[in-house]
Scaffold this motif. Structure first.
Motif, PDB file in Angstrom:
ATOM      1  N   TYR A  70      11.075  -7.454  -8.482  1.00 22.19           N
ATOM      2  CA  TYR A  70      10.003  -6.468  -8.568  1.00 22.19           C
ATOM      3  C   TYR A  70       8.902  -6.859  -7.585  1.00 22.19           C
ATOM      4  O   TYR A  70       8.899  -7.971  -7.065  1.00 22.19           O
ATOM      5  N   ALA A  71       8.005  -5.929  -7.312  1.00 22.75           N
ATOM      6  CA  ALA A  71       6.904  -6.170  -6.383  1.00 22.75           C
ATOM      7  C   ALA A  71       5.586  -5.854  -7.067  1.00 22.75           C
ATOM      8  O   ALA A  71       5.493  -4.895  -7.842  1.00 22.75           O
ATOM      9  N   GLN A  72       4.574  -6.669  -6.783  1.00 18.83           N
ATOM     10  CA  GLN A  72       3.219  -6.439  -7.277  1.00 18.83           C
ATOM     11  C   GLN A  72       2.334  -6.060  -6.106  1.00 18.83           C
ATOM     12  O   GLN A  72       2.440  -6.648  -5.027  1.00 18.83           O
ATOM     13  N   LEU A  73       1.463  -5.092  -6.333  1.00 22.71           N
ATOM     14  CA  LEU A  73       0.554  -4.613  -5.297  1.00 22.71           C
ATOM     15  C   LEU A  73      -0.886  -4.798  -5.790  1.00 22.71           C
ATOM     16  O   LEU A  73      -1.480  -3.898  -6.371  1.00 22.71           O
ATOM     17  N   PRO A  74      -1.461  -5.983  -5.555  1.00 19.25           N
ATOM     18  CA  PRO A  74      -2.805  -6.274  -6.057  1.00 19.25           C
ATOM     19  C   PRO A  74      -3.867  -5.284  -5.577  1.00 19.25           C
ATOM     20  O   PRO A  74      -4.809  -4.986  -6.312  1.00 19.25           O
ATOM     21  N   GLN A  75      -3.721  -4.753  -4.374  1.00 20.25           N
ATOM     22  CA  GLN A  75      -4.710  -3.824  -3.825  1.00 20.25           C
ATOM     23  C   GLN A  75      -4.566  -2.416  -4.384  1.00 20.25           C
ATOM     24  O   GLN A  75      -5.307  -1.525  -4.008  1.00 20.25           O
ATOM     25  N   THR A  78       6.099  -2.483  -9.383  1.00 17.22           N
ATOM     26  CA  THR A  78       7.290  -1.627  -9.409  1.00 17.22           C
ATOM     27  C   THR A  78       8.041  -1.896 -10.708  1.00 17.22           C
ATOM     28  O   THR A  78       7.789  -2.879 -11.400  1.00 17.22           O
ATOM     29  N   PHE A  79       8.979  -1.047 -11.005  1.00 18.75           N
ATOM     30  CA  PHE A  79       9.892  -1.332 -12.104  1.00 18.75           C
ATOM     31  C   PHE A  79      10.690  -2.579 -11.748  1.00 18.75           C
ATOM     32  O   PHE A  79      10.870  -2.900 -10.575  1.00 18.75           O
ATOM     33  N   SER A  80      11.203  -3.258 -12.732  1.00 16.21           N
ATOM     34  CA  SER A  80      12.123  -4.363 -12.519  1.00 16.21           C
ATOM     35  C   SER A  80      13.448  -3.749 -12.058  1.00 16.21           C
ATOM     36  O   SER A  80      14.014  -2.902 -12.735  1.00 16.21           O
ATOM     37  N   TYR A  94      -0.415  -5.678   1.564  1.00 14.17           N
ATOM     38  CA  TYR A  94       0.641  -6.641   1.262  1.00 14.17           C
ATOM     39  C   TYR A  94       1.208  -6.412  -0.136  1.00 14.17           C
ATOM     40  O   TYR A  94       0.591  -5.747  -0.967  1.00 14.17           O
ATOM     41  N   ALA A  95       2.387  -6.986  -0.365  1.00 10.08           N
ATOM     42  CA  ALA A  95       3.033  -6.940  -1.678  1.00 10.08           C
ATOM     43  C   ALA A  95       3.578  -8.326  -1.981  1.00 10.08           C
ATOM     44  O   ALA A  95       4.133  -8.987  -1.106  1.00 10.08           O
ATOM     45  N   ALA A  96       3.403  -8.757  -3.215  1.00  5.20           N
ATOM     46  CA  ALA A  96       4.023  -9.997  -3.682  1.00  5.20           C
ATOM     47  C   ALA A  96       5.382  -9.625  -4.261  1.00  5.20           C
ATOM     48  O   ALA A  96       5.479  -8.709  -5.078  1.00  5.20           O
TER      49      ALA A  96
END
Length: 126
Positions: free
Chosen positions: A52-57, A63-65, A82-84
């Motif tokens: 999955y991806a996290q978008l702090p901004q 995203t869904f897993s 950016y995305a983690a």
């Protein structure tokens, strides 16, 4: 006349060869699950783990897993840079960090995860 027939046969053979090569290239290209779309982030999981991806901004949007062999797409804000990218293991109970990747909303972004829980890696394109 024989020269004309020979030329036509050669042209037909070359045309068939080009068509066959085009189908092979097209087939290889379509094996990739997704492409980039402006203001969309697509995440595809090809490893042996969920990702999955996290978008702090984007207020911490996640995203869904994504199960192995599947993809998901979400919208991107224009200010996102950016995305983690993370993976999950242990029946989706535990998360692990894979990478932080740049995101370009106006071009769209594709993130693909590969590998194993012990050796994960990511490819991305914008």
């Amino acid at each position: 006349m024989n020269l004309t027939k020979s030329f036509k046969r050669a042209a037909a053979a070359v045309g068939l060869g080009v068509l066959s090569a085009g189908l092979l290239v097209g087939g290889a290209g379509s094996a990739s699950a997704a492409s980039t779309t402006p203001y969309r982030l697509t995440l595809c999981s090809y490893g042996n783990y969920y990702s999955y991806a996290q978008l702090p901004q984007q207020g911490g949007q996640t995203t869904f897993s994504v199960a192995p062999g599947k993809c998901t797409t979400i919208g991107l804000y224009s200010s996102t840079t950016y995305a983690a990218v993370l993976g999950k293991w242990g029946g989706n109970q535990y998360s692990f960090y894979i990478a932080t990747v740049p995101v370009y909303p106006s071009r769209g972004s594709l993130i693909e995860t590969f590998g194993t829980v012990t050796n994960p890696y990511v490819y991305y394109s914008n």
